[in-house]
Design a protein around this motif. Structure first.
Motif, PDB file in Angstrom:
ATOM      1  N   ASP A   1      -1.275  10.917  -2.215  1.00  0.00           N
ATOM      2  CA  ASP A   1      -1.532   9.851  -3.190  1.00  0.00           C
ATOM      3  C   ASP A   1      -1.683  10.421  -4.589  1.00  0.00           C
ATOM      4  O   ASP A   1      -1.461   9.729  -5.576  1.00  0.00           O
ATOM      5  CB  ASP A   1      -2.778   9.066  -2.787  1.00  0.00           C
ATOM      6  CG  ASP A   1      -2.559   8.430  -1.423  1.00  0.00           C
ATOM      7  OD1 ASP A   1      -2.843   9.114  -0.416  1.00  0.00           O
ATOM      8  OD2 ASP A   1      -2.049   7.312  -1.374  1.00  0.00           O
TER       9      ASP A   1
ATOM     10  N   ASN B   1      -4.962  12.851  -0.107  1.00  0.00           N
ATOM     11  CA  ASN B   1      -4.246  11.996   0.847  1.00  0.00           C
ATOM     12  C   ASN B   1      -5.284  11.239   1.675  1.00  0.00           C
ATOM     13  O   ASN B   1      -6.499  11.414   1.505  1.00  0.00           O
ATOM     14  CB  ASN B   1      -3.328  12.854   1.733  1.00  0.00           C
ATOM     15  CG  ASN B   1      -2.312  12.010   2.487  1.00  0.00           C
ATOM     16  OD1 ASN B   1      -1.637  11.183   1.892  1.00  0.00           O
ATOM     17  ND2 ASN B   1      -2.206  12.203   3.780  1.00  0.00           N
ATOM     18  N   LYS B   2      -4.799  10.405   2.571  1.00  0.00           N
ATOM     19  CA  LYS B   2      -5.688   9.555   3.367  1.00  0.00           C
ATOM     20  C   LYS B   2      -6.812  10.364   4.018  1.00  0.00           C
ATOM     21  O   LYS B   2      -6.598  11.481   4.486  1.00  0.00           O
ATOM     22  CB  LYS B   2      -4.836   8.831   4.427  1.00  0.00           C
ATOM     23  CG  LYS B   2      -5.544   7.831   5.291  1.00  0.00           C
ATOM     24  CD  LYS B   2      -6.321   6.791   4.529  1.00  0.00           C
ATOM     25  CE  LYS B   2      -5.525   6.015   3.512  1.00  0.00           C
ATOM     26  NZ  LYS B   2      -6.373   5.150   2.645  1.00  0.00           N
TER      27      LYS B   2
ATOM     28  N   ARG C   1       0.864  -1.191   0.000  1.00  0.00           N
ATOM     29  CA  ARG C   1       0.000   0.000   0.000  1.00  0.00           C
ATOM     30  C   ARG C   1       0.899   1.240   0.000  1.00  0.00           C
ATOM     31  O   ARG C   1       2.108   1.148   0.099  1.00  0.00           O
ATOM     32  CB  ARG C   1      -0.941   0.000   1.201  1.00  0.00           C
ATOM     33  CG  ARG C   1      -0.211  -0.357   2.474  1.00  0.00           C
ATOM     34  CD  ARG C   1      -0.765   0.288   3.680  1.00  0.00           C
ATOM     35  NE  ARG C   1      -0.632   1.720   3.617  1.00  0.00           N
ATOM     36  CZ  ARG C   1       0.514   2.371   3.840  1.00  0.00           C
ATOM     37  NH1 ARG C   1       1.642   1.711   4.120  1.00  0.00           N
ATOM     38  NH2 ARG C   1       0.572   3.693   3.780  1.00  0.00           N
TER      39      ARG C   1
HETATM   40  O1  MRU Z   1      -4.683   3.491   1.537  1.00  0.00           O
HETATM   41  P1  MRU Z   1      -3.201   3.582   1.634  1.00  0.00           P
HETATM   42  O2  MRU Z   1      -2.615   3.138   2.914  1.00  0.00           O
HETATM   43  O3  MRU Z   1      -2.509   2.997   0.421  1.00  0.00           O
HETATM   44  O4  MRU Z   1      -3.024   5.146   1.565  1.00  0.00           O
HETATM   45  C1  MRU Z   1      -1.933   5.733   1.098  1.00  0.00           C
HETATM   46  C2  MRU Z   1      -1.204   6.360   2.168  1.00  0.00           C
HETATM   47  O5  MRU Z   1      -0.387   5.745   2.776  1.00  0.00           O
HETATM   48  C3  MRU Z   1      -1.465   7.721   2.554  1.00  0.00           C
HETATM   49  O6  MRU Z   1      -2.513   8.363   2.021  1.00  0.00           O
HETATM   50  C4  MRU Z   1      -0.165   8.454   2.564  1.00  0.00           C
HETATM   51  O7  MRU Z   1      -0.252   9.476   3.465  1.00  0.00           O
HETATM   52  C5  MRU Z   1       0.258   8.953   1.222  1.00  0.00           C
HETATM   53  S1  MRU Z   1       0.918   7.758   0.208  1.00  0.00           S
HETATM   54  C6  MRU Z   1       2.500   7.712   0.677  1.00  0.00           C
END
Ligand code: MRU
Length: 373
Positions: free
Chosen positions: A249, A259-260, A54
């Motif tokens: 992302d 982002n998350k 991920r």
């Molecule tokens: O759903 P995920 O864990 O793949 O989400 C991505 C992330 O880890 C985050 O959004 C992160 O802060 C940015 S990607 C390095």
């Protein structure tokens, strides 16, 4: 990064079997450190969908290796190209928000298309996938170098007292091939002997902060505290946060940061409290086409089970999943949100720090603007 005295990347080709790619299965962390072997592009798709791998950079690298595995599976005579095309579409669709997936698939497919023989196509796919992983690692290191002065300056202003940094989700080495984005400047500061302390948002529903960021920071010996997702605002009001650094992302070339889920709320709290909010962004995560991130970046919706259930160690020390929402209550699970550029103090990239705006990003990546925009 070091795990129990050994250097690991998050993904690497097996040196004994050319049809195998190794990953660290992140669904087992922090309880078990498990290396899993992936030997087909379908297995890679499942690893991406199930979040065994991920994070924006890592799913990009994984998709690149996925196309390499597809090139080994593709029929040698008729049908090679259509097999690759199908694999590329499936890999790109495995998770929609992080743009690295699409970016990496296109790079490896182009490398394949340049060659004539199947043998040369496979070699070229392998080299392209390896290059994506190597570049990812270099970029993470560079983001650490570029972000370090931001932490150093606050440390000097605080006369060496610990710099308190709030981060959301996991944007460390586990989210990339090595180093990471948001955590890379923190690692650089810690290595330099600058006192830092990280507030780690637990990051419901999948708890990447509580499970992964805390594990990474512990392994690296970086002082940190895990907090509930709702605590950041209070800490900011009480001046217990000096800066916020998150990953991304997908960031539009106009500076909107996907982002998350939950990141946007942290940015709102940061601006209200006059606290700098930085996004650490690999250029491979920049979308050179979309201009309005809030309305146009696709937001992944994941299974409601991620909100409905939670996993932890039971009293016997065995990981166990328990239901926390009444069965009759519906659940929603958007996995990302978009922080508009106006709330982002600056973007830390491998080429330097810039304003979260088209003009700022164009100063660092002028060639992209002449190509695409
Ligand atoms: O759903 P995920 O864990 O793949 O989400 C991505 C992330 O880890 C985050 O959004 C992160 O802060 C940015 S990607 C390095």
């Amino acid at each position: 990064m070091q795990v129990n005295g050994k250097h690991y990347r998050t993904i690497w080709p097996d040196n004994k079997n050319q049809g195998v790619v190794n990953i660290i299965d992140q669904t087992k962390l922090p309880y078990d450190f498990v290396i899993k072997q992936i030997s087909s592009y379908h297995e890679m798709i499942n690893a991406i969908k199930d979040m065994e791998v991920r994070g924006a950079g890592l799913i990009g690298a994984a998709a690149g290796f996925g196309i390499y595995l597809a090139s080994l599976e593709a029929p040698e005579n008729k049908g090679f190209d259509s097999f690759i095309t199908k694999a590329a579409i499936e890999l790109k669709n495995s998770r929609p928000t992080a743009i690295n997936l699409e970016w990496a698939v296109d790079i490896v497919v182009k490398a394949i298309e340049k060659e004539n023989s199947v043998d040369a196509k496979r070699k070229s796919a392998f080299q392209a996938a390896i290059k994506i992983a190597d570049d990812d690692s270099e970029i993470g290191k560079q983001i650490g170098i570029n972000g370090l002065p931001l932490i150093q300056k606050i440390s000097e202003e605080k006369k060496g007292e610990a710099v308190n940094i709030l981060t959301h989700c996991n944007a460390g080495w586990l989210a990339f091939v090595d180093y990471g984005s948001a955590l890379s400047p923190i690692y650089a500061a810690h290595e330099k002997g600058i006192k830092v302390h990280v507030w780690v948002d637990e990051t419901r529903p999948r708890n990447q902060g509580a499970f992964l960021t805390s594990w990474e920071l512990s392994k690296a010996g970086v002082p940190h505290t895990v907090i509930s997702d709702n605590e950041g605002g209070l800490l900011m009001q009480r001046k217990m946060v000096d800066l916020v650094v998150v990953g991304s992302d997908r960031t539009t070339h106009t500076g909107d940061v996907a982002n998350k889920i939950g990141t946007y709320l942290k940015a709102l709290a940061a601006i209200d409290n006059n606290i700098p909010f930085y996004a650490a962004v690999y250029s491979s995560s920049i979308d050179w086409v979309i201009t309005d991130g809030v309305s146009d970046i696709p937001i992944e919706q994941r299974s409601s089970d991620e909100v409905r259930y939670i996993t932890g160690l039971n009293s016997k020390g065995i990981p166990e999943k328990v239901e926390i929402v009444p069965a009759e209550s519906p659940v929603s699970n958007y996995a990302f949100d978009v922080t508009p550029a106006r709330l982002v103090t600056a973007i830390i990239t491998e080429r330097g720090i810039c304003k979260a705006s088209k003009e700022g990003i164009a100063e660092l990546f002028p060639e992209k603007f002449s190509e695409n925009v």
